[in-house]
Every structure is written in structure tokens, then in C-alpha cells.
Design a protein around this motif. Structure first.
Motif, PDB file in Angstrom:
ATOM      1  N   LEU A  17      13.609 -32.639  20.076  1.00 18.93           N
ATOM      2  CA  LEU A  17      14.386 -33.724  21.643  1.00 18.93           C
ATOM      3  C   LEU A  17      13.818 -35.123  21.375  1.00 18.93           C
ATOM      4  CD1 LEU A  17      16.281 -31.629  23.623  1.00 18.93           C
ATOM      5  CD2 LEU A  17      14.525 -30.764  22.142  1.00 18.93           C
ATOM      6  N   PHE A  18      14.671 -35.668  21.876  1.00 24.51           N
ATOM      7  CA  PHE A  18      13.714 -37.226  21.980  1.00 24.51           C
ATOM      8  C   PHE A  18      14.420 -37.979  22.665  1.00 24.51           C
ATOM      9  CE2 PHE A  18      14.689 -41.287  19.153  1.00 24.51           C
ATOM     10  CZ  PHE A  18      12.893 -41.269  18.921  1.00 24.51           C
ATOM     11  N   VAL A  41       8.637 -26.114  21.985  1.00 21.38           N
ATOM     12  CA  VAL A  41       6.886 -26.700  21.350  1.00 21.38           C
ATOM     13  C   VAL A  41       6.464 -27.811  22.113  1.00 21.38           C
ATOM     14  CG1 VAL A  41       5.436 -28.246  20.096  1.00 21.38           C
ATOM     15  CG2 VAL A  41       7.239 -26.570  18.913  1.00 21.38           C
ATOM     16  N   PRO A  42       6.208 -27.429  23.286  1.00 20.22           N
ATOM     17  CA  PRO A  42       5.205 -28.754  25.043  1.00 20.22           C
ATOM     18  C   PRO A  42       4.974 -30.210  24.157  1.00 20.22           C
ATOM     19  CG  PRO A  42       4.497 -26.642  24.648  1.00 20.22           C
ATOM     20  CD  PRO A  42       4.910 -26.951  23.617  1.00 20.22           C
ATOM     21  N   CYS A  89      11.865 -28.631  19.696  1.00 18.53           N
ATOM     22  CA  CYS A  89      10.523 -29.130  20.022  1.00 18.53           C
ATOM     23  C   CYS A  89      10.641 -30.267  20.929  1.00 18.53           C
ATOM     24  CB  CYS A  89       9.958 -30.048  18.424  1.00 18.53           C
ATOM     25  SG  CYS A  89       9.808 -29.152  16.973  1.00 18.53           S
ATOM     26  N   ASP A  90       9.786 -29.706  22.218  1.00 18.26           N
ATOM     27  CA  ASP A  90       9.918 -30.959  23.314  1.00 18.26           C
ATOM     28  C   ASP A  90       9.917 -32.350  22.696  1.00 18.26           C
ATOM     29  OD1 ASP A  90      10.044 -32.104  25.620  1.00 18.26           O
ATOM     30  OD2 ASP A  90       8.417 -31.345  26.613  1.00 18.26           O
ATOM     31  N   THR A  91       8.920 -32.403  21.842  1.00 19.53           N
ATOM     32  CA  THR A  91       8.795 -34.541  21.123  1.00 19.53           C
ATOM     33  C   THR A  91       8.017 -34.025  20.103  1.00 19.53           C
ATOM     34  OG1 THR A  91       7.472 -36.221  21.868  1.00 19.53           O
ATOM     35  CG2 THR A  91       6.223 -34.360  21.682  1.00 19.53           C
ATOM     36  N   GLU A 119      10.579 -33.708   8.992  1.00 24.93           N
ATOM     37  CA  GLU A 119      12.121 -33.683   8.908  1.00 24.93           C
ATOM     38  C   GLU A 119      12.272 -32.495   9.677  1.00 24.93           C
ATOM     39  OE1 GLU A 119      13.457 -31.614   4.721  1.00 24.93           O
ATOM     40  OE2 GLU A 119      13.129 -34.207   4.059  1.00 24.93           O
ATOM     41  N   TYR A 120      14.005 -32.737  10.729  1.00 27.93           N
ATOM     42  CA  TYR A 120      14.312 -31.973  11.933  1.00 27.93           C
ATOM     43  C   TYR A 120      15.328 -31.700  11.414  1.00 27.93           C
ATOM     44  CZ  TYR A 120       9.494 -32.454  14.014  1.00 27.93           C
ATOM     45  OH  TYR A 120       8.589 -32.768  14.788  1.00 27.93           O
ATOM     46  N   ASP A 121      16.338 -30.343  11.230  1.00 29.03           N
ATOM     47  CA  ASP A 121      17.696 -30.570  11.978  1.00 29.03           C
ATOM     48  C   ASP A 121      18.635 -30.997  12.006  1.00 29.03           C
ATOM     49  OD1 ASP A 121      17.687 -28.284   8.755  1.00 29.03           O
ATOM     50  OD2 ASP A 121      16.356 -27.156  10.612  1.00 29.03           O
TER      51      ASP A 121
END
Length: 704
Positions: A17-18, A41-42, A89-91, A119-121
Motif C-alpha cells: 500500500l503506497f 504489516v503495520p 504491507c501498510d507501508t 520487490e512487491y508483486d
């Protein structure tokens, strides 16, 4: 605390999450984790900075960036160990990097390097269309647009795969889960995240891509031709007086009908000038004569073009421009004159005809002016698609060409309206990009351009069934943009009105039966009459076991057969033109029906099928009149009547390599496969397409 910035390797799909502060990242991360029954992930910085504030009312400083980064990575790796299939992932370090650069004008090299490497999908970029919420550690809400643009540009610059999420929390969750579902399939099938985002941004539903790949792998079944449709065997033959009677009937009915003319006109004229483009690409005037080129290439088209050059409607304009560009033109050798003529005709700096739509090219030379296809279609429209002094005309165009259409319409519309006493309403639509196809090579691997982006191709004119589906009209006339005539508009009008008269006549009877069924007025002794109508007037073959049905099941079956859109199609004598024709065809379920079939749909290696194809007596000139509303005056959903298995695999050559793409079932082929269909023989006079520029030399396009 774990003092490194390395991500643990994993097969789990990780979604980041971005976005700026207070844009719903935490809310969505929690929602997704709950939905997928996994971990999220907070934001480590929140607890870290809150504790710092409560301890001494200190806010975030540059020295806090690395502790936050170490803490965030440790937390992500910790949550990864207990995640199931997905981790949200919150951040992430990219957020930390952006804040560091924005607030302090600096980013620690270790943080910068790790943020780029992580890396993130997929990244979900959270929009600023949600309310800003104040707390102890958040900055002011001012300048959110600027901050958001920085976040977005960061993803673009670092080439991270991202999709923007907007809307309230319910809409975001629904959109996110739909995207994740398709992303999961994409990953399982070997697509990269970048490929997935590219397909998503193109607007193509991912399940369509999966189907296309399956089609490339397994091929498409060919049509099963039973016999050609011929006069009085699937094709209705009428006398001249019959046509006049049907046209007169239409004239009596049309005041109660909303009429519209639909003209597919999306494509550029590149094929029309293909042989001239090939000539310019392969000819060197310094080393070869044009005659030598013609002999070498056996290019009779070029020979005809040059010999009859002065008969083209654009000759005078080009000749005038040539003398401006080349002041010594008159003294040039004949080969140079012809070469420069063709060069100016196609040059992007001058006439650029091959890159313009056919609709705006000079087609017909009149005593007072030169007419383009748009003008001819306006003239036709007011002759046969007019009711109550109103005519409606719809062009499908490419978005890049719409302004050309509008300018051309502006030049001629007022005159046509004045001469005819008719108001013309003109509308435009584009072929939906979501109907495009990916391109694959001979081994069914996706083809990419020099930037490693996927290559998409339009899905063919079958995509226009969606455009047709959006129209609101009782009767729709369909005719291709290049099928116009310089003379005999009275005859064209007669046959077009007659087709419409046949449609209205058939439609009235269909509606009467359906209304009778609706009001339960049909009795057992009415069944034979309706079946006779279905078989003799609509060419529908009833199943052999129909007579064994109960009365109730017979009614259900009859209603299903009758409650469909209707098309009446003009058919001309086959004179060897490439394209489709009318045939009796059997589908996989053994049902035989009338269909327009293209040569590409036939198995040419099958001797029997080839014999049937060769025995065709008629050709499809794309001369249709359609009824797209049901007996309750409601629009049909035309997509429900498409034969989705009747598409095409098209082969092209790109840089010397064979590539393939998928074309949807053709607009008047598979896209209308399950309509009620009537074929009517019409004179060859009604068919005057301009497929190549030399067709403009035919009598139908020359002054008389």
C-alpha cells in the motif's frame, strides 16, 4: 532490532500500500488481510513516532529515517513467516524514502538502495479522495495534491508496477480483491507484474487474455458448411415491383420509427494505398525506371494507377501542388513526374492519404465540387434513413481522427440539410480498447516492442457490436464507409428502403406472435402456423423431436426462437470479390442456420468444404438493416447473441517475423450469429467498395 534492510525471499504474493498520509492505507491493509485470512504489516513509524511524541513531544527528524527503515523491514519479515498466500504491507521503504527526500532533501544511500531493490508483486497507490484525519504525528492537510503527485511520479520513475485505487473503503476493497484475483492467475501463468499492469491499464479484462492465449494454443474450430445459400434456398429473390412494394410499405411505417444509419469508419486508408507504399519503399529512381520496377514486381496495379492518373478525383489538387513544390516540374522526365506525384500523395508533409481515414479522402468528381465518403453517406442518410424530417447518422471512428470527421461534416452538413429539408444528427463512437488482442509469435510467446512493452492489436470490426449495442433506434441501417456511389442514389434508396420494409414486415409478425404468447392467447392449433412462419420465412430448422414436446415446452421453444434481434441482409451475385458469403452452416450441437461466412472461417484443406465454398452464388456486400428491440420495445443486449467461438486468428509479419493476434467474431458474422436472419438478393449496383485506390476508376465512382 534486525539491523539490515534485506527482504526475505518468498513465493507469497506481496502487495504494498503506497501513498501520502491519511489516504486509507491502513484501513485497506486490514480489510484485505481479513478478507484473505492472512497477515498485514503495520506502519512501524506510527508506533515509533507516537512513542517519541509522548515521551518528549518531539516530532520526526532526519535521524529517525534509518531506525524506521530497519524497524519496517524487520516487521515485514516477521509477518511474512506467518502469512498465507498473500501479505499486505501498510507501508514500505519506498514510502520512507519519499518522506525523507520531501522533508529533509536527503535520503541515506542505504535506504535509497534498499527501497529500489525491494520487490512487491503490486503497489496499490491510494488516492487522496478520502477525508484527511488529524492526529498527533500527521502533518497538515495542505498540499495533498502535490504530495500525491510526488508519490505517483516516484513509482513511475522507479518502474514499479502500480494501480491507483480511488473511492470509498467498500469500493476500494471490491476493486482491490478483483485485481488481486486476476493478478494471482497472471502470476500462475507466468505473467510479470509489469505485464499484468499493462493489460489492466489497457482496459482488457484479464480473463479475455487467458482465453486468447488458449485460442492461440488450441486454434479455432472452422465453420461446418452444409451448402451455399442460393436463390430461393436461403436467399429471397424479388422482382423490381416487389422491391417497390416493400419500399412503399416502409415509407408508410417510418414516421412511427426512430431510424439510424450506422457506418463503421474507424480505419485508416493504409490498405487502399498499399501497393503505392510498397513502390516508394522498394524503388530507387536513380537506378531503375518505373517500367522496370513494374516488370520486376509484376505490379499491374501500379501500371493502371499511372496510366489513369488524371481520372482520379484528387489529380488536379496534386498536380497543382507539384508545380508549387517543384518549379521545374514541367521539364522533368515522365518517371520523375509520376514518382513525385505518388510521393506527394503519401507524404506526411503534404497529402498523407495512407494515414487518413477513407471517410475524408476525395472519392467523386462532380461538376461543382469533389465529394468525400462522408458527404455521400449524409446524402444517402437523408434519402432512406429519415423520418419526420430527422435523420440520424452514427460513425465509428478512431479517436485520433474524430476532428477530421467533424471538420469534414461541418463543410457539407448544412448544404445537405438545406437541399433535403432534413435535420441530420451526427454522433461518433470509438472502438473500445478493451476489445483489443495481445500479439504472440509463432511459438505463442507474447511479442514485445523495443521498450519491452506488450503489443496490442485492435480486435477487428467484431468489436463494433458493443458500439451497435449502445445505440437507441428501432431500425438501424448498416453500410461500410467505402461502399458509396457517385450515381443512381435513387436506386440505392429503393433497395435500402425495401430491405427495411421486409424487416418491419417480419418484425410486426414476430411481435404479434410474442405478444400473443405473453397474453396466453396461443392455442394448440396456432402452433403449426408459427412453425410454418419460422421455417419458411425465417429459415429456421426445427429440431426433429419438436413434435414430441408438450404444448408448454413448444411455447417456450418458439418464444426463444422468435425473441431475438433481426437482420435483413442484401446479397449480391458473387463476382470473385474477396470476403464473406451466405451459407447454411451446422454448429457443434447439430443446429443448421443461415450465416455469413468469411473465407478465413473455412477449412480450405477439406475438399468438401472447399467445394461448397466455391459453389457460392452470392457475396456479402455489408448491406444490412437491423432491428435491435424486442416486442416490449426494450433493447436487446446484443452481446447475448454472439457466437464467441467464431473469432479469427490473424497472422501478420513484423520485422520479418510471423506474429498472431485474435480478432473477435465479425460484426456481421459471428457477432450476429444468433440473430433472426433474412438474406435478400439485391443488384450488384448496390456494392461499390473502394478497397484499393484503383477502385475509384470503376464506373460507379466516375462522373457520367
Amino acid at each position: 532490532m534486525e539491523k539490515n534492510l534485506r527482504q526475505q525471499k518468498t513465493a507469497i504474493l506481496k502487495i504494498a500500500l503506497f501513498g501520502p498520509e491519511s489516504t486509507g492505507k491502513t484501513t485497506l491493509a486490514k480489510q484485505l488481510a481479513e478478507y484473505y485470512e492472512t497477515e498485514w504489516v503495520p506502519e512501524f513509524a506510527r508506533d515509533y513516532l507516537q512513542e517519541k511524541w509522548e515521551k518528549n513531544q518531539h516530532i520526526c527528524e532526519a535521524d529517525d529515517m534509518m531506525p524506521i527503515a530497519y524497524g519496517q523491514v524487520a516487521l515485514e519479515n516477521q509477518k511474512l513467516s506467518s502469512a498465507k498466500k498473500y501479505l499486505f504491507c501498510d507501508t514500505n521503504l519506498m514510502v520512507t524514502k519519499v518522506f525523507s527526500e520531501m522533508y529533509y532533501g536527503f535520503c541515506d544511500p542505504l535506504l535509497d538502495e534498499a527501497a529500489l531493490e525491494h520487490e512487491y508483486d503490486l503497489f496499490f497507490l491510494t488516492d487522496i479522495d478520502v477525508p484527511w484525519e488529524k492526529d498527533d504525528i500527521r502533518d497538515t492537510p495542505d498540499g495533498r495534491e502535490t504530495v500525491f503527485s510526488v508519490f505517483k511520479q516516484t513509482l513511475i520513475n522507479t518502474q514499479k508496477p502500480f494501480i491507483t485505487l480511488s473511492g470509498n473503503k467498500e469500493n476500494r476493497l471490491a476493486k482491490a480483491t478483483a485485481i488481486i484475483k486476476n493478478l494471482t492467475i497472471a502470476k500462475e501463468k507466468g505473467f510479470s507484474s509489469a505485464d499484468f499492469v499493462e493489460i489492466y491499464e489497457h482496459g482488457i479484462p484479464f480473463e479475455k487474455i487467458v482465453k486468447q492465449l488458449d485460442i492461440f494454443k488450441n486454434g479455432i474450430s472452422k465453420s461446418n458448411l452444409i451448402s451455399p445459400a442460393t436463390s430461393n434456398n436461403g436467399i429471397l429473390s424479388l422482382t423490381e415491383s416487389d422491391f417497390e412494394e416493400k419500399a412503399a410499405f416502409f415509407d408508410l411505417q417510418k414516421e412511427n420509427l426512430k431510424l439510424k444509419k450506422f457506418v463503421p469508419a474507424s480505419g485508416a486508408a493504409s490498405r487502399m494505398f498499399k501497393f503505392l507504399t510498397a513502390f516508394l519503399n522498394d524503388f530507387d529512381i536513380q537506378t531503375e525506371t518505373i517500367n522496370a520496377y513494374i516488370n520486376r514486381k509484376k505490379d499491374s496495379n501500379l501500371s493502371i494507377f499511372i496510366v489513369a492518373m488524371d481520372k482520379f478525383p484528387f489529380f488536379e489538387a496534386l498536380d497543382k501542388k507539384l508545380r508549387e513544390v517543384y518549379p521545374d516540374f514541367e521539364t522533368l522526365d515522365r518517371d520523375y513526374k509520376n514518382y513525385y506525384f505518388i510521393k506527394l500523395l503519401l507524404s506526411p508533409d503534404y497529402f498523407d492519404f495512407a494515414n487518413k481515414p477513407k471517410a475524408v479522402l476525395p472519392f467523386h468528381q462532380y461538376k461543382t465540387h469533389i465529394a468525400i465518403p462522408i458527404e455521400e453517406h449524409l446524402n444517402e442518410c437523408v434519402h432512406y434513413a429519415t423520418a419526420n424530417q430527422i435523420s440520424n447518422l452514427h460513425f465509428t471512428v478512431s479517436e485520433a481522427h474524430q476532428s477530421l470527421f467533424e471538420k469534414a461534416v461541418e463543410v457539407v452538413k448544412e448544404k445537405v440539410e438545406k437541399d433535403s429539408g432534413t435535420k441530420i444528427n451526427i454522433a461518433y463512437s470509438y472502438q473500445n480498447k478493451s476489445t483489443d488482442s495481445i500479439t504472440v509469435d509463432a511459438k505463442n510467446k507474447m511479442v514485445r516492442d523495443k521498450n519491452e512493452s506488450l503489443i496490442f492489436r485492435p480486435g477487428g470490426h467484431g468489436a463494433l457490436i458493443e458500439n451497435l449495442n449502445e445505440l437507441d433506434a428501432d431500425i438501424i441501417f448498416i453500410k461500410n464507409i467505402d461502399n458509396v456511389i457517385q450515381n443512381h442514389i435513387d436506386k440505392i434508396t429503393l433497395y435500402k428502403k425495401a430491405l427495411a420494409g421486409i424487416l418491419v414486415e417480419i418484425q410486426k409478425r414476430v411481435f404479434s406472435y410474442l405478444n400473443a404468447i405473453e397474453s396466453q392467447e396461443i392455442k394448440e392449433d396456432h402452433i403449426d402456423e408459427i412453425v410454418h412462419f419460422l421455417t419458411k420465412k425465417l429459415n429456421i430448422q426445427m429440431t426433429k423431436d419438436f413434435n414430441k414436446f408438450t404444448f408448454e415446452n413448444k411455447i417456450i421453444k418458439i418464444k426463444d426462437l422468435l425473441n431475438r434481434p433481426i437482420r435483413v441482409c442484401g446479397m449480391v451475385k458473387n463476382e470473385g470479390e474477396p470476403g464473406g458469403g451466405p451459407f447454411w452452416v451446422m454448429n457443434k450441437k447439430g443446429k443448421i442456420s443461415l450465416q455469413i461466412v468469411e473465407t478465413s472461417q473455412v477449412d480450405l484443406t477439406n475438399k468438401k468444404q472447399l467445394e461448397i465454398l466455391s459453389a457460392a452464388t452470392h457475396f456479402n456486400p455489408v448491406d444490412l438493416v437491423c432491428g435491435i428491440k424486442n416486442y416490449k420495445n426494450q433493447k436487446f443486449d446484443l452481446n447475448e447473441f454472439v457466437d464467441s467461438k467464431a473469432g479469427f486468428i490473424v497472422e501478420k509479419s513484423v520485422d520479418g517475423n510471423t506474429v498472431k493476434s485474435y480478432e473477435l467474431p465479425g460484426l456481421w458474422n459471428g457477432a450476429m450469429a444468433n440473430w433472426l436472419t433474412i438474406f435478400v438478393a439485391v443488384p450488384l449496383l448496390t456494392f461499390n467498395p473502394v478497397k484499393t485506390v484503383n477502385d475509384l476508376l470503376k464506373p460507379a465512382h466516375q462522373p457520367q
